[in-house]
Design an enzyme around this catalytic site. Structure first.
Site, mmCIF file in Angstrom:
data_model
loop_
_atom_site.group_PDB
_atom_site.id
_atom_site.type_symbol
_atom_site.label_atom_id
_atom_site.label_comp_id
_atom_site.label_asym_id
_atom_site.label_seq_id
_atom_site.Cartn_x
_atom_site.Cartn_y
_atom_site.Cartn_z
ATOM 1 N N ARG A 191 0.954 -1.250 0.001
ATOM 2 C CA ARG A 191 -0.129 0.051 -0.004
ATOM 3 C C ARG A 191 0.713 1.486 0.015
ATOM 4 O O ARG A 191 0.376 2.270 -0.430
ATOM 5 C CB ARG A 191 -0.784 0.058 1.259
ATOM 6 N N LYS A 247 0.554 -18.174 7.919
ATOM 7 C CA LYS A 247 -0.266 -18.618 9.016
ATOM 8 C C LYS A 247 -0.457 -17.259 9.988
ATOM 9 O O LYS A 247 0.492 -16.186 9.645
ATOM 10 C CB LYS A 247 0.530 -19.619 10.280
ATOM 11 N N HIS A 258 6.044 -22.321 8.932
ATOM 12 C CA HIS A 258 7.453 -22.389 8.517
ATOM 13 C C HIS A 258 8.282 -23.476 9.336
ATOM 14 O O HIS A 258 9.387 -23.934 8.812
ATOM 15 C CB HIS A 258 8.112 -21.079 8.557
ATOM 16 N N HIS A 305 2.756 -24.517 14.758
ATOM 17 C CA HIS A 305 4.143 -24.956 14.689
ATOM 18 C C HIS A 305 4.014 -26.039 15.704
ATOM 19 O O HIS A 305 4.910 -27.111 15.483
ATOM 20 C CB HIS A 305 5.123 -23.871 15.252
ATOM 21 N N LYS A 329 7.416 -15.908 24.693
ATOM 22 C CA LYS A 329 8.210 -14.704 24.445
ATOM 23 C C LYS A 329 8.770 -14.242 25.880
ATOM 24 O O LYS A 329 8.344 -14.299 26.885
ATOM 25 C CB LYS A 329 7.349 -13.712 23.863
HETATM 26 C C1 BG6 Z 1 6.184 -17.287 14.054
HETATM 27 C C2 BG6 Z 1 5.452 -16.328 14.995
HETATM 28 O O1 BG6 Z 1 5.146 -17.819 13.080
HETATM 29 O O2 BG6 Z 1 7.258 -17.960 14.589
HETATM 30 C C3 BG6 Z 1 6.549 -15.509 15.720
HETATM 31 O O3 BG6 Z 1 4.461 -15.709 14.431
HETATM 32 C C4 BG6 Z 1 7.612 -16.216 16.294
HETATM 33 O O4 BG6 Z 1 5.759 -14.861 16.919
HETATM 34 C C5 BG6 Z 1 8.373 -17.187 15.197
HETATM 35 O O5 BG6 Z 1 8.484 -15.260 16.759
HETATM 36 C C6 BG6 Z 1 9.126 -18.101 15.617
HETATM 37 O O6 BG6 Z 1 9.862 -18.704 14.618
HETATM 38 P P1 BG6 Z 1 11.440 -19.273 14.884
HETATM 39 O O7 BG6 Z 1 11.633 -19.816 13.455
HETATM 40 O O8 BG6 Z 1 12.216 -18.125 15.052
HETATM 41 O O9 BG6 Z 1 11.288 -20.443 15.840
#
Ligand code: BG6
Length: 508
Positions: free
Chosen positions: A47, A154, A184, A246, A346
């Site tokens: 945007r 996601k 991921h 995840h 976190k």
């Molecule tokens: C993401 C979350 O999908 O995964 C984030 O939205 C998180 O909040 C992240 O920090 C963690 O990914 P990784 O690969 O750093 O463990």
């Protein structure tokens, strides 16, 4: 290596964090390895009122800031950015998609690119439906002269109902094999290695069940807070952000039966069966089986760290959880009665993701322990960092008598010479180019995972008496999460940043 002859990759949300931190570095790495099609254009759609030159500069900076390959190929950056275009539009206005179609047609002609197009939705989740619908209305979902594939980031929905609605909508627009729901974690080499560890080795699988496994623990800890994603995170929380996708996907790979082949559906069918066998946590049991927490202000290594409620974009009265720990069971012959403990948060002391298989102890303890508590054997599968595998077992302490000590046998990926571990996004984008959906969540998997999560969401919503515990930033989450672990003297494994050295030296 296999790759399509041509590609236009259209990224919605091109000026966002995900694009610069993950997508552009991943595409750059693919390009260095020669895995991008010869004829390829990336169209960033956003945007912001950027010119193409400004956008290219930002993307060049993204490569410089975030790519692990910059040492190897800094000189390739200019060649790479030349393939990048920018298209400004309002995602909510249908007519703008007509202009996007014309823009794509122009690029196709000017650059002599065929007809393969991938649309990557790296936007806030509430836009997925609008973007997909408008793309379809503009005729951009029709597979002519090549494939059309939609990558959906996601979280896929924010509860069961919205995920079902989104699936239904997408199925009205395109076929399931055109949809790639990205998680991921499935792109991580170490997560895929869960399958290989289990099914390529004869020694683990016979023990991988309720007869020998006492409990399974999964920790995914992050040391960072919500950074500049406060406004998204406050509507999401750790349950939606990490557990529904995840962590449950990891549970699926750890708990599944051997697939009959490596066919995408053979693997996903087995993961689905695990999700279908998850013992539902009733709303009444949520308080006993799920602990939520939120980080409060604190000092980490002498530095003041703000509490979650004072982060940018977060409501000062927010009850959104930044930490979840839970205990649940899988009702099937392999796992009946084995507790699974899962936690994520976190602002914990370090960034670490690991799976711990705790094996049952010997039925009779013949020997004396010299150091440490009595512990069964543990297999630690370290997803990140210091990726590797650690087996903890007892051995005789040299000298008189039969004193035993717990020791480590470990493998670290970094010891493999000349092996570069590809990033998760690199692997997944490459798989979409090939049309391989093995590492993507299928419609039924996503919905079944939401079904398991739903009572927790409902209990938290309907019963404000369920506590949101505060925990000081930089600690291992709220104290009550320890009481989730059933069994006298049992506790969560204390994960160090470096996998195997916990008794000698633990770097956090
Ligand atoms: C993401 C979350 O999908 O995964 C984030 O939205 C998180 O909040 C992240 O920090 C963690 O990914 P990784 O690969 O750093 O463990």
């Amino acid at each position: 290596m296999e790759k399509p002859s041509n590609l236009i990759l259209v990224i919605f949300g091109a000026t966002g964090d995900l694009t610069s931190r993950k997508l552009i570095p991943a595409l750059y790495s693919l390009r260095i390895q020669g895995l991008m099609p010869e004829k390829c254009t990336l169209i960033g759609v956003g945007r912001s009122d950027n010119t193409v030159e400004e956008f290219r500069k930002d993307m060049e900076k993204a490569v410089n800031d975030y790519s692990e390959d910059k040492e190897a190929g800094l000189n390739n950056v200019p060649g790479f950015v030349d393939c990048i275009e920018y298209f400004r539009m309002d995602f909510l206005i249908q007519e703008e998609y007509e202009k996007l179609r014309l823009f794509i047609e122009r690029i196709t002609i000017e650059r002599g690119i065929g007809g393969n197009i991938i649309f990557y939705m790296a936007t806030p989740p509430n836009l997925y439906e609008t973007i997909s619908t408008n793309l379809s209305k503009a005729g951009l979902g029709i597979q002519k002269d090549g494939f059309r594939r939609f990558i959906i980031e996601k979280p896929f929905g924010y509860d069961l109902e919205s995920a079902q609605k989104l699936n239904k909508k997408l199925h009205e627009l395109v076929r399931e094999d055109q949809i790639f729901r990205i998680d991921h974690y499935l792109g991580k080499e170490t997560v895929q290695n869960l399958l290989v560890t289990r099914f390529a080795n004869g020694i683990f699988e016979p023990l991988w069940n309720r007869n020998y496994v006492h409990r399974i623990e999964i920790t995914s800890a992050e040391s960072i807070g919500v950074e500049n994603r406060g406004s998204y995170y406050d509507t999401s929380g750790a349950l939606r952000d990490m557990v529904q996708n995840h962590l449950l996907q990891m549970v699926g790979l750890i708990a599944m039966e051997p697939p009959s082949s490596l066919d995408p559906d053979a693997i996903r069918n087995e993961v689905l069966k695990v999700f279908q066998s998850l013992q539902p946590i009733t709303e009444e049991d949520v308080e006993k089986q799920v602990i939520r927490g939120q980080y409060t202000p604190s000092k980490i290594r002498g530095e003041c760290v703000t509490g979650y409620r004072y982060e940018k974009g977060v409501d000062v009265h927010s009850r959104t959880e930044t930490y979840v720990a839970m205990r649940f069971y899988i009702n099937n012959w392999r796992w009946g009665g084995v507790p699974f403990y899962v936690r994520t948060g976190k602002r914990l002391p370090t960034r670490v993701t690991e799976v711990v298989i705790h094996f049952k102890q010997t039925p009779h303890h013949l020997f004396q322990r010299v150091v440490g508590k009595l512990a069964g054997n543990q297999l630690v599968i370290r997803i990140q960092p210091d990726e590797g595998i650690l087996l903890k077992f007892d051995m005789k302490e040299p000298g008189s008598g039969f004193n035993v000590k717990n020791v480590n046998m470990d493998f670290h990926y970094k010891d493999l010479a000349n092996v570069r571990v590809p990033s998760a996004y690199e692997r997944l984008i490459y798989d979409v180019m090939l049309g391989d959906s093995t590492l993507f969540s299928r419609d039924d998997e996503v919905e079944t995972a939401w079904k398991f999560i739903e009572p927790i969401q409902k209990a938290w919503k309907n019963n404000p008496a369920i506590k949101v515990y505060g925990y000081p930033a930089g600690t291992w989450g709220p104290e009550p999460s320890n009481s989730l672990i059933e069994g006298e003297g049992l506790e969560w494994r204390y994960p160090c940043k470096n996998m195997a050295d916990e008794e000698l030296y633990c770097e956090l």
